[in-house]
Design an enzyme around this catalytic site. Structure first.
Site, PDB file in Angstrom:
ATOM      1  CE  LYS A 126       7.659  -7.190   7.084  1.00  0.00           C
ATOM      2  NZ  LYS A 126       6.768  -6.633   6.057  1.00  0.00           N
TER       3      LYS A 126
HETATM    4  C1  LIG Z   1       6.335  -5.428   6.010  1.00  0.00           C
HETATM    5  C2  LIG Z   1       6.005  -4.900   4.668  1.00  0.00           C
HETATM    6  C3  LIG Z   1       5.972  -3.531   4.416  1.00  0.00           C
HETATM    7  C4  LIG Z   1       6.197  -2.508   5.498  1.00  0.00           C
HETATM    8  O1  LIG Z   1       7.501  -2.562   5.990  1.00  0.00           O
HETATM    9  P1  LIG Z   1       7.866  -1.862   7.389  1.00  0.00           P
HETATM   10  O2  LIG Z   1       9.287  -2.199   7.613  1.00  0.00           O
HETATM   11  O3  LIG Z   1       6.944  -2.449   8.398  1.00  0.00           O
HETATM   12  O4  LIG Z   1       7.618  -0.411   7.175  1.00  0.00           O
HETATM   13  C5  LIG Z   1       5.719  -3.127   3.129  1.00  0.00           C
HETATM   14  N1  LIG Z   1       5.479  -4.008   2.139  1.00  0.00           N
HETATM   15  C6  LIG Z   1       5.493  -5.325   2.350  1.00  0.00           C
HETATM   16  C7  LIG Z   1       5.198  -6.255   1.224  1.00  0.00           C
HETATM   17  C8  LIG Z   1       5.760  -5.824   3.612  1.00  0.00           C
HETATM   18  O5  LIG Z   1       5.778  -7.146   3.820  1.00  0.00           O
END
Ligand SMILES: *Cc1c(COP(=O)(O)O)cnc(C)c1O
Length: 466
Positions: free
Chosen positions: A112
């Site tokens: 993220k």
């Molecule tokens: C947020 C997240 C996901 C899922 O991502 P999305 O965009 O919500 O599908 C998967 N793995 C990790 C480690 C995350 O932080």
């Protein structure tokens, strides 16, 4: 580039307004009016570019005149300069077909950061020109919260309120949020699940008076600019594996359908994507939707991959918009039905259309642990539970042997050290730059999952620091 709402009843906006708005006024999500397209020679021209230069080229058509090339490049260099690996998102080979794309070298150790480091800079830039104070509200199943807080802590003209489900995020995840003591950062532990937290955020946006009084904005993956920034690494990886002359598959550990939707956009833009594998844990609404047309909400089971413990995948609406022929009125009716009944059935024609690009898999705890052990024993890579779900899905996908499959490695294994140790016997340690997390003071409020209580807290705290 103009943006339209998936529900067809909100103003068309430019990039700057879409970035600051988050959710559309009609409850829909913003998407570009049309998908830009890169020719094979334009994709070939990305070979050898740095991550920041790739980002400028890939995001350019979505940003249009809102930011010029020199400024965009400076923003990307600042955002990606905070990553600890010179490649920003390095590829690692696991065997003759399987690869990892490591997206966790940013400040908070999850993918993220790739989007939110840039989003924080975009907010600052766009707010500087305006006489407005922004109140960012978000719900997090773990990693969005820390990445958003890191990106916004201490920035002028913005407060951030982050809701997380009490006791359902890891200690590292919680501390990465709650030990940031900047006065514009407000953490709230909700007595409920992630879906409850997400529903509260949606309800605050739907409360028009409240939303406009506090100038609410979103940093969840409903924010278009976040998805846009995630398209970049699909290009960056595929070009290094032979695109545009070779197809590449991607396996994406999925919760809110944001990361994998960015892959869909990359494919729409002309990147030769052989398959997008939607990897879910036992919270499998997306696997049921894509494999059987059954998009219905179950109850959330907590797993070792908490960032995927989700039963309502907000960004799926963006795919549904395309599957409905971009008919916002029809989709609004379908989504209102879904909100009322908690179920939505995908017509066979829509399922068939999705199946051209998407495959899906539901990975249980045993298969996840096996994938973690396989990566460790056979390729010398310690991977986190989310990545392991992606890898298990990639290994079961049956793509032709000459199609490389890239699993998005979404979190650093040390963020989920207990689960990694249970599976592999190895306890990954936090990188030195994160050290000291367990010695710092935490600050957060615990509130019931009730809109009144949350709004009262926001009203009391927003802008106090300003
Ligand atoms: C947020 C997240 C996901 C899922 O991502 P999305 O965009 O919500 O599908 C998967 N793995 C990790 C480690 C995350 O932080």
């Amino acid at each position: 580039m103009k943006y339209v709402s998936t529900r067809g009843d909100a103003p068309r906006l430019g990039f700057e307004d879409v970035t600051l708005a988050g959710l559309a006024a009609d409850g829909g999500l913003y998407v570009p009016e049309a998908w830009p397209h890169f020719s094979p020679s334009e994709i070939a021209a990305l070979r050898g570019l740095s991550y920041a230069d790739t980002a400028v080229a890939v995001m350019r058509p979505f940003i249009g005149s809102a930011i010029d090339d020199a400024d965009l490049k400076a923003l990307c260099e600042t955002a990606y300069g905070r990553f600890s690996h010179a490649a920003v998102t390095p590829l690692k080979q696991l065997d003759h077909q399987q690869w990892l794309l490591e997206l966790f070298h940013g400040p908070t150790l999850a993918f993220k950061d790739v989007a939110l480091q840039l989003l924080g800079l975009l907010f600052e830039r766009f707010l500087a020109k305006r006489d407005t104070h922004l109140t960012v509200i978000g719900a997090t199943s773990g990693d969005t919260g820390s990445a958003a807080i890191d990106a916004l802590a201490g920035r002028a003209k913005v407060d951030i309120f982050m809701l997380h489900p009490l006791g359902r995020v890891s200690d590292v995840q919680r501390r990465q949020m709650t030990t940031v003591l900047a006065p514009n950062v407000h953490n709230i532990a909700i007595e409920g699940s992630f879906d409850d937290a997400q529903a509260l955020v949606k309800a605050m946006f739907a409360d028009r008076d409240f939303a406009s009084r506090f100038n609410l904005s979103a940093v969840n993956s409903i924010n278009w600019a976040r998805l846009m920034a995630q398209i970049v690494y699909y290009f960056y990886a595929a070009v290094r594996l032979g695109a545009p002359d070779r197809e590449v598959g991607f396996s994406v550990p999925t919760g809110n359908f944001g990361d994998v939707f960015a892959g869909y956009v990359a494919a729409k833009m002309g990147l030769p994507v052989a398959k997008l594998i939607v990897a879910t844990n036992v919270n499998d609404i997306l696997h049921r939707a894509l494999s059987a047309g059954d998009y219905s909400v179950g109850t959330v089971s907590p797993t070792a991959a908490p960032s995927m413990d989700i039963q309502v995948s907000s960004n799926f609406e963006r795919l549904l918009f395309d599957l409905h022929g971009r008919d916002g009125v029809a989709l609004a009716a379908a989504m209102h039905g879904f909100e009322a009944t908690k179920r939505l059935e995908l017509a066979p024609a829509m399922r068939a259309a999705a199946a051209g690009l998407f495959a899906s898999a539901r990975i249980d705890a045993d298969a996840m642990q096996l994938a973690m052990r396989w990566a460790c024993d056979r390729a010398g890579e310690v991977i986190d539970p989310h990545t392991a779900i992606g890898l298990a899905a990639a290994q079961s996908a049956n793509l032709p042997a000459d199609v490389p499959i890239v699993t998005l490695a979404t979190a650093h294994p040390a963020k989920f050290a207990d689960a990694v140790e249970r599976a592999t016997g190895i306890r990954p340690s936090l990188p030195a730059r994160i050290g000291g997390l367990f010695d710092r003071t935490e600050r957060y409020a615990t509130l019931p999952a009730e809109i009144g209580a949350i709004e009262a807290f926001v009203a009391e705290q927003a802008g106090v620091a300003a």
